[in-house]
Each structure stands twice: as structure tokens, then as C-alpha cells.
Design a protein around this motif. Structure first.
Motif, PDB file in Angstrom:
ATOM      1  N   ALA A 294      -3.740 -51.754  29.644  1.00 26.79           N
ATOM      2  CA  ALA A 294      -2.730 -51.742  28.589  1.00 26.79           C
ATOM      3  C   ALA A 294      -3.149 -50.791  27.461  1.00 26.79           C
ATOM      4  N   THR A 295      -4.460 -50.741  27.182  1.00 24.73           N
ATOM      5  CA  THR A 295      -4.936 -49.805  26.154  1.00 24.73           C
ATOM      6  C   THR A 295      -4.618 -48.375  26.581  1.00 24.73           C
ATOM      7  N   ASN A 296      -4.821 -48.104  27.877  1.00 27.55           N
ATOM      8  CA  ASN A 296      -4.522 -46.769  28.396  1.00 27.55           C
ATOM      9  C   ASN A 296      -3.066 -46.416  28.129  1.00 27.55           C
ATOM     10  N   TRP A 297      -2.167 -47.355  28.475  1.00 27.47           N
ATOM     11  CA  TRP A 297      -0.740 -47.029  28.338  1.00 27.47           C
ATOM     12  C   TRP A 297      -0.293 -47.009  26.885  1.00 27.47           C
ATOM     13  N   ALA A 298      -0.939 -47.846  26.045  1.00 29.26           N
ATOM     14  CA  ALA A 298      -0.595 -47.798  24.623  1.00 29.26           C
ATOM     15  C   ALA A 298      -0.976 -46.424  24.067  1.00 29.26           C
ATOM     16  N   GLY A 299      -2.168 -45.949  24.465  1.00 26.42           N
ATOM     17  CA  GLY A 299      -2.622 -44.629  24.016  1.00 26.42           C
ATOM     18  C   GLY A 299      -1.691 -43.544  24.508  1.00 26.42           C
ATOM     19  N   SER A 300      -1.318 -43.644  25.791  1.00 23.55           N
ATOM     20  CA  SER A 300      -0.431 -42.642  26.370  1.00 23.55           C
ATOM     21  C   SER A 300       0.908 -42.629  25.638  1.00 23.55           C
ATOM     22  N   LEU A 301       1.366 -43.844  25.284  1.00 22.81           N
ATOM     23  CA  LEU A 301       2.642 -43.967  24.580  1.00 22.81           C
ATOM     24  C   LEU A 301       2.576 -43.300  23.211  1.00 22.81           C
ATOM     25  N   VAL A 302       1.514 -43.618  22.474  1.00 19.44           N
ATOM     26  CA  VAL A 302       1.391 -43.056  21.121  1.00 19.44           C
ATOM     27  C   VAL A 302       1.312 -41.531  21.196  1.00 19.44           C
TER      28      VAL A 302
ATOM     29  N   GLN B 185      -7.019 -41.395  26.550  1.00 21.47           N
ATOM     30  CA  GLN B 185      -5.680 -41.029  26.096  1.00 21.47           C
ATOM     31  C   GLN B 185      -5.680 -40.298  24.754  1.00 21.47           C
ATOM     32  N   PHE B 186      -6.515 -40.773  23.811  1.00 20.29           N
ATOM     33  CA  PHE B 186      -6.427 -40.206  22.455  1.00 20.29           C
ATOM     34  C   PHE B 186      -7.090 -38.841  22.317  1.00 20.29           C
ATOM     35  N   THR B 187      -7.743 -38.369  23.349  1.00 21.10           N
ATOM     36  CA  THR B 187      -8.295 -37.022  23.252  1.00 21.10           C
ATOM     37  C   THR B 187      -7.267 -35.987  23.712  1.00 21.10           C
ATOM     38  N   GLY B 188      -6.073 -36.447  24.025  1.00 19.84           N
ATOM     39  CA  GLY B 188      -4.949 -35.523  24.105  1.00 19.84           C
ATOM     40  C   GLY B 188      -4.590 -34.936  25.462  1.00 19.84           C
ATOM     41  N   TRP B 189      -5.310 -35.314  26.510  1.00 14.84           N
ATOM     42  CA  TRP B 189      -5.032 -34.673  27.797  1.00 14.84           C
ATOM     43  C   TRP B 189      -3.568 -34.795  28.207  1.00 14.84           C
ATOM     44  N   ASN B 190      -3.019 -35.984  28.077  1.00 15.51           N
ATOM     45  CA  ASN B 190      -1.662 -36.175  28.587  1.00 15.51           C
ATOM     46  C   ASN B 190      -0.617 -35.395  27.814  1.00 15.51           C
ATOM     47  N   SER B 191      -0.906 -35.110  26.536  1.00 17.31           N
ATOM     48  CA  SER B 191       0.071 -34.300  25.826  1.00 17.31           C
ATOM     49  C   SER B 191       0.125 -32.923  26.477  1.00 17.31           C
TER      50      SER B 191
ATOM     51  N   ARG C 277     -18.472 -57.328  25.212  1.00 24.37           N
ATOM     52  CA  ARG C 277     -18.985 -55.948  25.238  1.00 24.37           C
ATOM     53  C   ARG C 277     -18.306 -55.148  26.354  1.00 24.37           C
ATOM     54  N   ALA C 278     -18.104 -55.814  27.501  1.00 27.10           N
ATOM     55  CA  ALA C 278     -17.412 -55.141  28.611  1.00 27.10           C
ATOM     56  C   ALA C 278     -16.008 -54.732  28.169  1.00 27.10           C
ATOM     57  N   LEU C 279     -15.390 -55.607  27.392  1.00 26.22           N
ATOM     58  CA  LEU C 279     -14.043 -55.331  26.892  1.00 26.22           C
ATOM     59  C   LEU C 279     -14.052 -54.119  25.950  1.00 26.22           C
ATOM     60  N   ILE C 280     -15.056 -54.078  25.077  1.00 25.51           N
ATOM     61  CA  ILE C 280     -15.158 -52.935  24.150  1.00 25.51           C
ATOM     62  C   ILE C 280     -15.306 -51.644  24.952  1.00 25.51           C
ATOM     63  N   ILE C 281     -16.166 -51.681  25.973  1.00 29.54           N
ATOM     64  CA  ILE C 281     -16.389 -50.465  26.760  1.00 29.54           C
ATOM     65  C   ILE C 281     -15.124 -50.095  27.539  1.00 29.54           C
ATOM     66  N   GLY C 282     -14.538 -51.110  28.236  1.00 26.48           N
ATOM     67  CA  GLY C 282     -13.364 -50.847  29.072  1.00 26.48           C
ATOM     68  C   GLY C 282     -12.205 -50.296  28.252  1.00 26.48           C
ATOM     69  N   CYS C 283     -11.889 -50.988  27.157  1.00 26.47           N
ATOM     70  CA  CYS C 283     -10.765 -50.542  26.327  1.00 26.47           C
ATOM     71  C   CYS C 283     -11.131 -49.247  25.601  1.00 26.47           C
ATOM     72  N   GLY C 284     -12.394 -49.152  25.167  1.00 24.53           N
ATOM     73  CA  GLY C 284     -12.839 -47.950  24.445  1.00 24.53           C
ATOM     74  C   GLY C 284     -12.661 -46.710  25.310  1.00 24.53           C
ATOM     75  N   LEU C 285     -13.117 -46.779  26.546  1.00 20.85           N
ATOM     76  CA  LEU C 285     -13.017 -45.603  27.416  1.00 20.85           C
ATOM     77  C   LEU C 285     -11.563 -45.240  27.697  1.00 20.85           C
ATOM     78  N   GLN C 286     -10.728 -46.259  27.936  1.00 21.79           N
ATOM     79  CA  GLN C 286      -9.321 -45.954  28.214  1.00 21.79           C
ATOM     80  C   GLN C 286      -8.660 -45.340  26.976  1.00 21.79           C
ATOM     81  N   ALA C 287      -9.029 -45.841  25.783  1.00 20.34           N
ATOM     82  CA  ALA C 287      -8.457 -45.271  24.558  1.00 20.34           C
ATOM     83  C   ALA C 287      -8.900 -43.820  24.403  1.00 20.34           C
ATOM     84  N   ILE C 288     -10.185 -43.570  24.663  1.00 18.78           N
ATOM     85  CA  ILE C 288     -10.685 -42.198  24.533  1.00 18.78           C
ATOM     86  C   ILE C 288      -9.937 -41.290  25.512  1.00 18.78           C
TER      87      ILE C 288
END
Ligand SMILES: O[C@H]1[C@H](O)[C@@H](O)[C@H](O)[C@@H](O)[C@H]1O
Length: 638
Positions: A538-546, A400-406, A387-398
Motif C-alpha cells: 500500500a505504501t508503494n501505491w500511495a507513493g505512486s499515486l502522489v 516511488q518517491f525517487t521519481g522513477w514512475n514519473s 523494524r521489518a515494517l519500517i524497512i518494508g514500507c521505507g523501501l517501497q516509499a523510496i
């Protein structure tokens, strides 16, 4: 005893009322130190019942009891057993909790002392030893945070550099696709190293890994400064990315390992402040060098200064005590602790080293590959870890995928397109907003709570993106190949709407999802923390990459209106993810986070618990301010 929390909805208070005529219970309930609000009961169906008298540094009473549950609901027998246990001062070792009781103490003091179960526990020796934060810890925090600064500067300068590179590479103007490659190369590099950085930090040490990242920064920067071809530029950005990936993971980890518990969250946010500050400075310098011939090379060159400073400082600074203990280097661990806690007597330092040794529980395995495999298994098969993994990766994905870095990476291009001649100046305002609201988060993250700021931030981001999407529709931009055509040419009121809402978006982003995911280490127990935070980073950077490699293509293919509407949709869905899956963790002890996540995300329970912790902290501050600066008696006597 009032208002204890009961997982199954049954109030412990009522149970106590039933038993109140029993003498021993009367005594327990009315013990002078056993004030209201100090008790917590957590019920797990057919499992453990924990009754906590949460560690209370401010008072002389420090106890915690845990016993196995025998009945399907909490009943009078359990209470009796608890009281009996407290009265007879039994010493028990139960599921990792060690209760050390002192038979010499008078009955009146009614103390039951415990040894800490992990170094995040409030009962931890040095953590309970409250004192002013030492300059040494501040120096270590700031030196480690230079990695955060590098992360920010290196991801920030590219937006301005892309505007001023012109024909400096291969003697031709860069296409959108090439711009995406140059931007994304750093994210790709960071993704690659972040996967292994947690394990490398355990094997080689935190400090050597950060120093290795400095070497990557230098090599990457030199390759870029000297590049005249697109591919050399990409290679330089990729190698720089290797450094960014290592730093982004290890710097918060390093800080969390040297920081005293009571300011751990805030010290970690200092890394985020350096990060957003680095982005701001990159934009500021970018604006200055925009019109200078080959100014982008100077921009890259400036990145050498902080990295050389960090490397030099680390030549004279130690690694974290925990790492030294992991490697059996106890003298070094003690030396670092002595410099960190300047007022602590030697016995306390020795006890802390012993404590770290006890806590140095690692996953079993004959050799490193076997250990790594077992850690991966533990991360996925133990429900609270997963569950910690879901939260940790989930938040990092969010994040990045909500577009701030673009917006970060391409804001210059966007603003230029909607008619701003000095687009860099507007970009400075955007990254300045990011920095200022990270500072706001610094003050709110413990007080208001991580969950609340997330649930304010994400809806705010959704509304801002919807507004941008609408404004882009009225401006009528279309991207074709290298050109952006604006139907309602030039600078317009819709252009202002876009800028205003991008700034509002930045504020809501920085307040919540920009900052909270980097608190990731609190989600994981010690033995899987390196691996768990590696996954999340890694989820953060994968999101940033995509995102960075598709944003401009998205603008071309689904129009800016479609792109911003898409991000708005993701923000909306993310709000619900956080609503259902992100418990309030502010003020909770690590073990409490684990037990919360054991059988679900337990949002309600977490909110009640965090509220209680805040009340207790306020009460403690109010009633016993002196003890904030002194080691508590209980700990010294342990
Ligand atoms: O937390 C940081 C911060 O919000 C930065 O502005 C962003 O560029 C990073 O990707 C993010 O990880």
C-alpha cells in the motif's frame, strides 16, 4: 572453531581457546564434521545466546543448539554447557526449537537433529530435499507472474496512450491535470485493494483473489476501450487498478509459497522481470500504435490477452499448499506437493504436510475481526516486526518517491518536450534499460547481496538526477498550462545529456531499489506476513499515486530543474536510510532475520552473517556436490 561472530565484539574463538584443554571440548572442536566457519554465536545482552551449527545440507552434520543465557557475557560455563548438551544428546524444546536426538546413533556420528521452526528454515523437509526444480513449479511461477506482467503493461501503456488520445475524449485535448487523473486512477485503485489483499488472500485463497483480479482487468479494459468521456476513462483505469493492486501483492506471495527455499529469491524476481517486461512491451506497442487512429484503444484491448490466459490457466491449477493447510484441506496440500516435488517419496510429502500444519501458527482471536486486530497489534508492538515494517514500507516509499514512475508514465511527454519527434522510441530504450537491469539484479540479488546493490543503485540515481536537473536548466523549459516552452529551442546537446542520464538513472534504479523492495515477504514472520506485505505494498501505491498525480504540476510550478533536484535530494537521503537501516538479508534464514531485527537494525552483524552464509554455501557446493540432488539422510530419518 574459528571466526564465530560475537555480537558484543568478544570473539567466541578466544573463549574456546581457554577451554580447549577440556576433553569434551577438544572432541567437539576437532570433530571431523565440525569444520571451521561452521559456527555462529549471537549474543543478546541478558537474553538468549544462540550457538548455531547452521544447518548444513552438504555435510552429514546438522545441529543447532540454543540455550538460555545466564551470564551477562559469554563465558566458559556456557561453552561447557553447550558441549555437555551436545554430548549427552539431550532432547530439549526451547523457545520453539525442537531438538530431536537419536540415542541409537553412534557417538562418532554425533548428530543432533532438529525439526524446522518455519518453512523458510533450511532444515525444512522438502526444502532440504534438494532436487531439480519441477516443471509444475515453473508453470505455477509463470502463470502467477502474469499478474506482474499486467502490473507492468497496465502502468506502462498509459504513457503512449496519453500522447495519442488527442481529442478522442470529450472532443477536446486533455489538460495536464486530466492526464494526471487518468494516470493516477490506476494507482488509486491499486492502493485501495492492496490494503485488504493480504487478508483476503488468507480468507478466500490466493488463486481466487488472482482470478478476481482478472475480472477487474477485463471490466476496466472494456470501460476504457469503449470510453468517449474523460470520466469513463478514469473509471476504467480505477477498476483496472483494483486488479493491479491485488496482483502486485499476491503474485510474489504466491510464488514465495510454492518456491523451494534455495531459489525463492530468484523466482520472486521473475515476477519483477515480467513486470518490467510488461512495461517494455507496452512501450513497444505504444510506439507502433502512436499514429494509428484510436490506436490507444487497441493498446488497452491487448491487455485482455494475458489476463484471459491467466484466468484460464488458473481454472486448471491449484492454490498453494500452505493455503490448503490453513484451511485444513490436507489432501489437496499433499497433492500439490506431490506434483511440485516429483521425486519425493510419499513419506516425505506426508511429513511436509505435517510440518506445514505445525508451522501454521496464526495470531489468536475468536473471529476474523479480532484476529485482524491482534495481527495489527503484533505488527506494531513486537520490535522485530515493527523494524521489518519500517524497512518494508521505507523501501517501497523510496522506490516511488525517487521519481522513477514519473519518468515511466510521462517519459513520452518529457522527450517530446526536449525535441524528440519519436519520443516513444526513446521511451522504449528507457524501459528496455529497466528490464535489462532487472535481469542483472536477478543474477546479483543473492550473490552480491540486496544491501550492496541498493547502495550502488541509490548514489548512481542521485548523480543521474543531478545531471538531468542541470541539463534542464540549460535547456530552459517552462511549463505553463498545457504548453511547454523551450528557451533554447529544438533538439540540443543538453537534450542528449537528459536522455543519457535518464537511461543511466533507469539502470541504477532497476538494479537496486526497483527490485529489492519486492523481496518484502522475507522481512516478516509467517503470522504477520500478509498484513506486513499489505502495508508495504500500500505504501508503494500511495507513493505512486502522489508522484503520478503531482509530477506534471511540479514541472509547472517548480520547473523541471527544481523537480529533478528534488528527486535527487530524496535519493541522497534514501541512500543514508538504507545505509543505516537495511541489513544484508541475502542467504539468511527467516529466523535469523527476526533475531537480527530484535534489538536494532544490526547492519554489522547482518553483513558478517551474510558473508558467512555465502562462504558456507560455496564450501558446501565445493565439497559435497552430490548431496545437492539427494534428500539428506538426516531428514529421511527424522
Ligand atoms: O518494481 C517496479 C518496477 O520498478 C516498475 O518499473 C515500476 O514502474 C514499479 O512502480 C515498481 O514497483
Amino acid at each position: 572453531m574459528s571466526d564465530p561472530y560475537n555480537h558484543e565484539g568478544k570473539r567466541l574463538e578466544e573463549t574456546y581457546q581457554n577451554e580447549i584443554d577440556d576433553d569434551s571440548i577438544q572432541e567437539y572442536s576437532h570433530h571431523p564434521h565440525n569444520t571451521n566457519n561452521n559456527n555462529l554465536a549471537m549474543f543478546e545482552e541478558d537474553e538468549d545466546v544462540q550457538i548455531h551449527e547452521p544447518s548444513n545440507h552438504g555435510s552429514k552434520f546438522l545441529s543447532r543448539l540454543k540455550f538460555n543465557r545466564k551470564h551477562s557475557s559469554f563465558d566458559d560455563d556456557d561453552v561447557v554447557e553447550l558441549i555437555a548438551e551436545q554430548h549427552h544428546r539431550k532432547s530439549t524444546i526451547d523457545n520453539g526449537f525442537q531438538y530431536a536426538t537419536d540415542p541409537k546413533k553412534s557417538l562418532e556420528s554425533d548428530r543432533i537433529m532438529i525439526k524446522p521452526i518455519n518453512d523458510e528454515d533450511d532444515t525444512s523437509i522438502m526444502i532440504t530435499f534438494n532436487q531439480k526444480i519441477s516443471p509444475f513449479i515453473i508453470i505455477l511461477t509463470f502463470v502467477a507472474s502474469i499478474s506482474g506482467f499486467m502490473f507492468g503493461y497496465d502502468t506502462g501503456y498509459i504513457s503512449s496512450a496519453l500522447l495519442s488520445i488527442n481529442k478522442d475524449l470529450d472532443n477536446k485535448i486533455l489538460t495536464y491535470g486530466e492526464k494526471e487523473y487518468i494516470t493516477a486512477a490506476t494507482s488509486l485503485g491499486a492502493l485501495i485493494t492492496s490494503i485488504g489483499a493480504g487478508t483476503a488472500a488468507d480468507v478466500f485463497g490466493r488463486k481466487p483473489c488472482l482470478m478476481f483480479s482478472n475480472v477487474m482487468f477485463v471490466v476496466g479494459a472494456i470501460l476504457q476501450i469503449s470510453s468517449h468521456t474523460f470520466w469513463q476513462m478514469c473509471a476504467g483505469r480505477l477498476i483496472m487498478g483494483f486488479g493491479v493492486g491485488i496482483g502486485s501483492l499476491i503474485s510474489p506471495l504466491f510464488i514465495s509459497e510454492i518456491a523451494p527455499k534455495m531459489i525463492r529469491g530468484r523466482l520472486t524476481v521473475i515476477n519483477s522481470l515480467c513486470l518490467t517486461g510488461g512495461q517494455l512491451i507496452a512501450y513497444g506497442c505504444g510506439a507502433g500504435f502512436n499514429y494509428v487512429n484510436n490506436g490507444w484503444r487497441i493498446l488497452v484491448g491487448l491487455s485482455l490477452i494475458p489476463t484471459v490466459i491467466q484466468f484460464t490457466c488458473f481454472l486448471f491449477l491449484p492454490d498453494t499448499p500452505r493455503y490448503y493447510v490453513m484451511k485444513g484441506n490436507l489432501d489437496k496440500a499433499a497433492a500439490v506437493l506431490r506434483r511440485s516435488y516429483t521425486d519425493a517419496p510419499d513419506e516425505l510429502i506426508d511429513q511436509k504436510v505435517e510440518e506445514l500444519m505445525e508451522l501454521n501458527s496464526s495470531i489468536e482471536g475468536k473471529n476474523t475481526p479480532e484476529k485482524i486486530w491482534n495481527t495489527i497489534k503484533a505488527l506494531h508492538t513486537i520490535p522485530s516486526n515493527f523494524r521489518a515494517l519500517i524497512i518494508g514500507c521505507g523501501l517501497q516509499a523510496i522506490q516511488q518517491f525517487t521519481g522513477w514512475n514519473s519518468l515511466m508514465y510521462f517519459s513520452g511527454t518529457i522527450f517530446e518536450t526536449v525535441g524528440f519527434s519519436n519520443s516513444s522510441a526513446v521511451s522504449i530504450i528507457v524501459s528496455g534499460t529497466n528490464f535489462i537491469f532487472t535481469l542483472v539484479a536477478f543474477f546479483c540479488i543473492d550473490k552480491i547481496g540486496r544491501r550492496v546493490i541498493l547502495l550502488i543503485g541509490l548514489p548512481g540515481m542521485t548523480v543521474s538526477l543531478v545531471m538531468c536537473s542541470i541539463a534542464f536548466h540549460f535547456i530552459g523549459i517552462t511549463f505553463t498550462g498545457n504548453d511547454a516552452t523551450v528557451a533554447n529551442g529544438g533538439f540540443s546537446s543538453w537534450g542528449i545529456v537528459i536522455i543519457v542520464f535518464i537511461i543511466v538513472f533507469a539502470a541504477f534504479y532497476a538494479l537496486g531499489i526497483g527490485t529489492v523492495p519486492w523481496q518484502q515477504s522475507e522481512l516478516f514472520p509467517q503470522n504477520v506476513r500478509g498484513m506486513g506485505t499489505s502495508y508495504a505494498t500500500a505504501t508503494n501505491w500511495a507513493g505512486s499515486l502522489v508522484i503520478s498525480s503531482t509530477f506534471l504540476t511540479m514541472l509547472q510550478n517548480i520547473t523541471p530543474t527544481g523537480t529533478f533536484a528534488f528527486f535527487a535530494g530524496l535519493c541522497f537521503v534514501s541512500t543514508w536510510f538504507c545505509y543505516f537501516c537495511y541489513p544484508e538479508l541475502s542467504g539468511l534464514e527467516l529466523e535469523e532475520v527476526q533475531s537480527l531485527l530484535k534489538d536494532g537494525f544490526n547492519i554489522k552483524a547482518s553483513k558478517a552473517l551474510a558473508k558467512k552464509r555465502k562462504q558456507q554455501a560455496a564450501q558446501r557446493e565445493h565439497t559435497d556436490p552430490i548431496l545437492k540432488y539427494e534428500p539428506t539422510q538426516e531428514v529421511i530419518e527424522l
